[in-house]
Motif scaffolding. Structure first.
Motif, PDB file in Angstrom:
ATOM      1  N   THR A  40     -14.278   9.623  22.252  1.00 35.14           N
ATOM      2  CA  THR A  40     -13.567   9.861  20.997  1.00 35.14           C
ATOM      3  C   THR A  40     -14.468   9.683  19.788  1.00 35.14           C
ATOM      4  OG1 THR A  40     -11.550   9.017  22.032  1.00 35.14           O
ATOM      5  CG2 THR A  40     -11.546   9.236  19.642  1.00 35.14           C
ATOM      6  N   SER A  41     -14.245  10.543  18.810  1.00 30.34           N
ATOM      7  CA  SER A  41     -14.899  10.398  17.521  1.00 30.34           C
ATOM      8  C   SER A  41     -13.900  10.797  16.433  1.00 30.34           C
ATOM      9  CB  SER A  41     -16.134  11.288  17.439  1.00 30.34           C
ATOM     10  OG  SER A  41     -16.716  11.207  16.158  1.00 30.34           O
ATOM     11  N   ILE A  42     -13.737   9.930  15.447  1.00 25.03           N
ATOM     12  CA  ILE A  42     -12.873  10.219  14.303  1.00 25.03           C
ATOM     13  C   ILE A  42     -13.714  10.128  13.041  1.00 25.03           C
ATOM     14  CG2 ILE A  42     -10.846   9.496  12.978  1.00 25.03           C
ATOM     15  CD1 ILE A  42      -9.690   8.342  15.558  1.00 25.03           C
ATOM     16  N   SER A  43     -13.580  11.126  12.197  1.00 25.49           N
ATOM     17  CA  SER A  43     -14.330  11.154  10.943  1.00 25.49           C
ATOM     18  C   SER A  43     -13.407  11.582   9.812  1.00 25.49           C
ATOM     19  CB  SER A  43     -15.519  12.097  11.062  1.00 25.49           C
ATOM     20  OG  SER A  43     -15.079  13.410  11.351  1.00 25.49           O
ATOM     21  N   ARG A  44     -13.863  11.435   8.591  1.00 23.06           N
ATOM     22  CA  ARG A  44     -13.059  11.814   7.429  1.00 23.06           C
ATOM     23  C   ARG A  44     -13.903  12.599   6.442  1.00 23.06           C
ATOM     24  NH1 ARG A  44     -13.715   6.228   6.978  1.00 23.06           N
ATOM     25  NH2 ARG A  44     -15.398   5.767   5.523  1.00 23.06           N
ATOM     26  N   ASP A  45     -13.215  13.433   5.683  1.00 25.58           N
ATOM     27  CA  ASP A  45     -13.832  14.179   4.586  1.00 25.58           C
ATOM     28  C   ASP A  45     -12.969  13.923   3.360  1.00 25.58           C
ATOM     29  OD1 ASP A  45     -14.763  15.995   2.728  1.00 25.58           O
ATOM     30  OD2 ASP A  45     -15.099  17.570   4.198  1.00 25.58           O
ATOM     31  N   THR A  46     -13.384  12.987   2.536  1.00 23.87           N
ATOM     32  CA  THR A  46     -12.556  12.607   1.391  1.00 23.87           C
ATOM     33  C   THR A  46     -12.473  13.718   0.351  1.00 23.87           C
ATOM     34  OG1 THR A  46     -14.460  11.509   0.385  1.00 23.87           O
ATOM     35  CG2 THR A  46     -12.971  10.150   1.687  1.00 23.87           C
ATOM     36  N   SER A  47     -13.458  14.602   0.315  1.00 24.88           N
ATOM     37  CA  SER A  47     -13.411  15.702  -0.654  1.00 24.88           C
ATOM     38  C   SER A  47     -12.302  16.697  -0.313  1.00 24.88           C
ATOM     39  CB  SER A  47     -14.764  16.409  -0.715  1.00 24.88           C
ATOM     40  OG  SER A  47     -15.023  17.096   0.494  1.00 24.88           O
ATOM     41  N   LYS A  48     -11.896  16.728   0.957  1.00 25.76           N
ATOM     42  CA  LYS A  48     -10.856  17.659   1.393  1.00 25.76           C
ATOM     43  C   LYS A  48      -9.562  16.954   1.777  1.00 25.76           C
ATOM     44  CE  LYS A  48     -14.145  21.024   3.261  1.00 25.76           C
ATOM     45  NZ  LYS A  48     -14.572  21.772   4.473  1.00 25.76           N
TER      46      LYS A  48
END
Length: 119
Positions: free
Chosen positions: A69-77
């Motif tokens: 598993t890998s979870i990431s975020r894109d705060t700009s979107k």
């Protein structure tokens, strides 16, 4: 009104990588009180927590899935994503994204998206 919406392929072949995106609207994505979770429900079974990512900091994963598993975020979107590698038919489930608020727990959920893994 906070809304979460899952998006991604509904069919994935075994051994490939499942990738889903959750888009958050109507509220803050970066407030430190929130974290952003992925949960799934296989057919005929209960909910299973996959992992979460805080508004800032590193993600946390279920011990049973952490190797894939890998979870990431894109705060700009205002988005966060889930990647699950080396999938098998046992990973077939409805996948939900949800917001966790310190005061209330999992308070907002997406509608869920069915992902089927074909053998």
């Amino acid at each position: 009104q906070v809304q979460l919406r899952e998006s991604g392929p509904g069919l994935v072949k075994a051994s490939q990588t499942l990738s889903l995106t959750c888009t958050v609207s109507g509220g803050s994505f970066t407030t430190n009180y929130y974290s952003w979770s992925w949960i799934r429900q296989p057919p005929g079974k209960g909910l299973e927590w996959i992992g979460y990512i805080p508004s800032s900091g590193s993600p946390y994963y279920s011990p049973s899935l952490q190797n894939r598993t890998s979870i990431s975020r894109d705060t700009s979107k205002n988005q966060f994503t889930l990647q699950l590698t080396s999938v098998t038919p046992e990973d077939t489930a409805i996948y939900y994204c949800a917001r966790y608020f310190v005061a209330y727990g999992l308070d907002y959920w997406g509608e869920g998206t069915l992902v089927t893994v074909s053998s």
